[in-house]
Structure formats: structure tokens, C-alpha cells
Design an enzyme around this catalytic site. Sequence first.
Site, mmCIF file in Angstrom:
data_model
loop_
_atom_site.group_PDB
_atom_site.id
_atom_site.type_symbol
_atom_site.label_atom_id
_atom_site.label_comp_id
_atom_site.label_asym_id
_atom_site.label_seq_id
_atom_site.Cartn_x
_atom_site.Cartn_y
_atom_site.Cartn_z
ATOM 1 N N SER A 150 -10.111 -0.683 6.994
ATOM 2 C CA SER A 150 -9.750 -0.255 5.266
ATOM 3 C C SER A 150 -9.027 -1.655 4.878
ATOM 4 C CB SER A 150 -8.347 0.853 5.025
ATOM 5 O OG SER A 150 -8.653 2.010 4.935
ATOM 6 N N SER A 164 -9.518 1.703 2.525
ATOM 7 C CA SER A 164 -8.812 2.102 1.775
ATOM 8 C C SER A 164 -7.341 1.367 1.163
ATOM 9 C CB SER A 164 -8.247 3.469 2.343
ATOM 10 O OG SER A 164 -7.664 3.340 3.340
ATOM 11 N N LYS A 183 0.895 -1.319 -0.101
ATOM 12 C CA LYS A 183 0.292 -0.484 -0.180
ATOM 13 C C LYS A 183 0.704 1.359 -0.357
ATOM 14 C CE LYS A 183 -4.041 1.802 2.663
ATOM 15 N NZ LYS A 183 -5.090 1.756 3.651
HETATM 16 N N1 GLN Z 1 -13.020 3.911 5.981
HETATM 17 C C1 GLN Z 1 -12.628 4.312 6.839
HETATM 18 C C2 GLN Z 1 -12.192 5.553 7.517
HETATM 19 O O1 GLN Z 1 -12.208 6.515 6.037
HETATM 20 C C3 GLN Z 1 -11.624 3.798 7.535
HETATM 21 C C4 GLN Z 1 -10.284 4.008 6.693
HETATM 22 C C5 GLN Z 1 -9.324 2.861 7.194
HETATM 23 O O2 GLN Z 1 -9.114 2.134 7.739
HETATM 24 N N2 GLN Z 1 -8.086 3.332 6.824
HETATM 25 O O3 GLN Z 1 -12.372 6.260 7.777
#
Ligand code: GLN
Length: 469
Positions: free
Chosen positions: A177, A153, A78
Site C-alpha cells: 500500500s 491503499s 494517511k
Molecule cells: N492491496 C493489498 C490489500 O488489499 C495491500 C493493502 C495494504 O498494503 N494495506 O490487502
Amino acid sequence: MNLTELTITQAHNGLKNKEFSSVDLTKAYLEKIKKSDKELNAFLSVTEELALSQAESADKKINSGNFGELTGIPCAIKDAILVEGQKCTAASKILENYVAPYDATVIQKLKKEGTVILGKTNTDEFTMGSSTENSAFGVTKNPYDKTRVAGGSSGGSAAAVAANEACYALGSDTGGSIRQPASLCGVIGLCPTYGSVSRYGLIAHASSLDQIGPLTKNVEDAKIVFEAISGKDKMDATSTDYKFEEAKVELKGLKIGVPKEYFAKGIDKEVEKIIKNSIKKAQDQGAKIKEISLPSSEYALACYYIIGPAEISANLARFDGIKYGLSVDGKDLLDVYLKSKGHGFGAEVKRRIMIGTYVLSSGYYDAYYKKAQEVRQFIRQDFAKAFEKVDLIFCPVSPFPAFKIGEKADDPISMYLADIYTIPMKLAGLPGISLPVGKIGELPVGLQIIGNHFQENKILAIAETIEKL
Ligand code: GLN
């Protein structure tokens, strides 16, 4: 044999038996990326030279007979995790040309194993989002339906593994994410206990929640990668002396908690059917199903969107146009700050910085931030109480399968709801996995298995059993 379809264990055996080399394997992946990633956009950068030189070194290691399960295995990282000498953008314009000066601890560990790094994968900007639509460099498409999102994400990592563009990938999970994109792309995604994997070298989103974890093709692979990256690190004071040990647990007699609040309104009926069906299958194997209650989960999203932004506003203050990445000229220092941040950050990141600054301001601190911290304690207690009665918790990962690109992009609240089942346990620092257990048409659906702190071994053992049912 199609090399890019192999799991880590299968590829490892092939390397061991000299059926192919790591260079062969790496070239096969690079070819596959060339063929399919133009459309998919799972990768933000492909580091072909680095990959091939790592593969050559891996082959030497293999020939010497001294090698491990990840030696010579190609992976994707990532683009929020630092790989020395490579660009690390966090999918943000503000870091578009930023080159990582050191390796994250997880990368040091993987390099020591002799793994091959194919490149960096797409994410929502600074890992904030559930669809990769917040990436400054375009959305990642779902390999099962290219009109739909891959989740987020870590959508790039999930799509890369699902589309056989990498044998495995690393992602990060702050509120869902790893698990949510894994669910939407039909791969395994393990979010470890907070503290079991070092965060050193992960670009911070919300430091009290961020965790790095693997995305893989099967549970056994997740175990291999997790074992390789976990453990105490002196560079991360929140890391613990965790040592993974296999657990012998079976479904027979296992007490599985099913939170009643997670099957209330808002869940897609087909998702509900698939999850209930896999709970039933576990029951048929002798597991004892118990309804549990996690009453504070109702407030988890509100709590997360106060604590998260509060930490974001502190963590992202360093991107000021002076120390890192993009710098836009201005008439004085303040003007440089304002212009650099104004041009460099996207809408969602700005929204969270503003919310975070607001909830931490002296007039509102007690009303929002302090209260959210209290709610976080209640959520923790809910889970602690539940784990007095049950061994593991089974529930959905996402209330719906992969949604259409653009469908939720203009409505932050409906996007935030994507993580309604992944955020509560994260606030309690617990580990969880997404395991593909069914499909709605072409679209995969993941079952979430949550364990108590540092019980990744139990989660993985049971996930492996269910995977084989
Ligand atoms: N979708 C969640 C957010 O926008 C989780 C994102 C994540 O786990 N990095 O914060």
C-alpha cells in the site's frame, strides 16, 4: 518560484535562508489543495487551523536558529494514522465521526521535528485495497490521468505528493500500500523493514505485516522522513532498536538479483520493458545482474489472503458499535453489534472478516491458517537464500500502470493481483522502495528495490544513484 514544487531539502534551504516562511509555504499548499483537490479527492480532511498554527510555531523555531530538516515542512497523513484531536476515519463509515484521542508515535516524532500537518488522506477502507475505490468517501483520482486510480491503499498520500498538494506524506504498507500507489503516481514510496517504525497509533489491518513509511518527491526526502520516524518505541513491542546510518554502496560490483518468477505471465509488456531497461542501466554502471528464483512467491497471494484476513477478523472485532464510532440502535446487544457492523463496514472489509473467521475456525484452522503460516516460512527462506547470493533485488512494483476507475472494482481477484510483486517480500518482513523509472504514455512506472532486513540504507543509496542516472 513555485513553493509547492519544492522537495523537503529545497524547502528547508529556503526556510533557512529566509526566502519564505513556513506560513508562506503552508498557505501555498492550502491554496493548492483548494484548487485541485475537489477533483482529485486525495484529502479526506484538511486541518487548516492546525496547519497554520504549527507553521507559526515552526517559524519561531526557525528564527531561534534551532531547527531541523522537517521543521516547517507541510505534510499529509494517511487517515489510518492517529493525530490527536483530529478525525481518523480509516475511510470507513464506522469511524466517520471518530476523533483520535492521542498521537501515533510517528506523529509525536514529526511534531517534535516541527513539521506542519495539512490534513488526512484518502485510503481504501481500513487500508484494504489497491485503488482507494474501497474508501467510503469516494475514489482518489490519479493526477496523471483523472479517469484512472491513484493506486492504494495509500492512494490519497501518493496523489497528494504527486499533485504538489503536500511536500511529503506518510502511508502504510501491509501488502503493497505504499509502493503500489507510489508506482502508479510517480513518487517515491518506502516500505521499511517490519519493526523499524512503530505501529503505535496506526489503525491495525494485519498486525504482523503493517508498516508506516514515507511517500516523497525524491529519494533524499524519503531518507529524511524515514530517519525521523524510525526507531524503538516502548508502545510497540515489535519495534526494534533500529538506527539509520548512511551506507556507501555503489552500483559498481553490486550484485543485483532479478527473480525470474516476476517476469512471467501477467506482466504488462511495456512495464516489463521499462523495468528491464533500468536493470540494464544498472548493469552498464558495473552492477552484476544475477537471475534468482523465489519459487514460493507463487503461493504468496494465497498465503497473504489467509493470514491477512485472519488478523483482520481479530483486529476489527473491536468495532462493535459500543466502543468506537458508529453505533446503530437494536433490540438487544447482539442486534446492536450486527446492525453497527452491517451499516458501518463496506463490502471488502466484510469479505475479509468472514474469510478470516472461517480460516481460524476450529475445523479449518489446520487446513488454512496453519498451512499459510508454513508457506510464509518457505517464502522467508526463499528470500534468505537469495540474499546469500545478492545484495539487492530489482523487480517491478506493479504488473500494470494505473488502471481505469471501475475496471477492477467488481472483481476482487483481479484487484488482488495488483500486489503480486509487493506481497511476497512483505510476508518476509523485508524493506522495499518504489522508484519512478519510466512512463507508458502519461502513466508512471516504478522499479522495486528490495533489500535484506534493516538494509534501508543500501536501498536508499542505490535508489538515489539510479534516480540521478
Ligand atoms: N492491496 C493489498 C490489500 O488489499 C495491500 C493493502 C495494504 O498494503 N494495506 O490487502
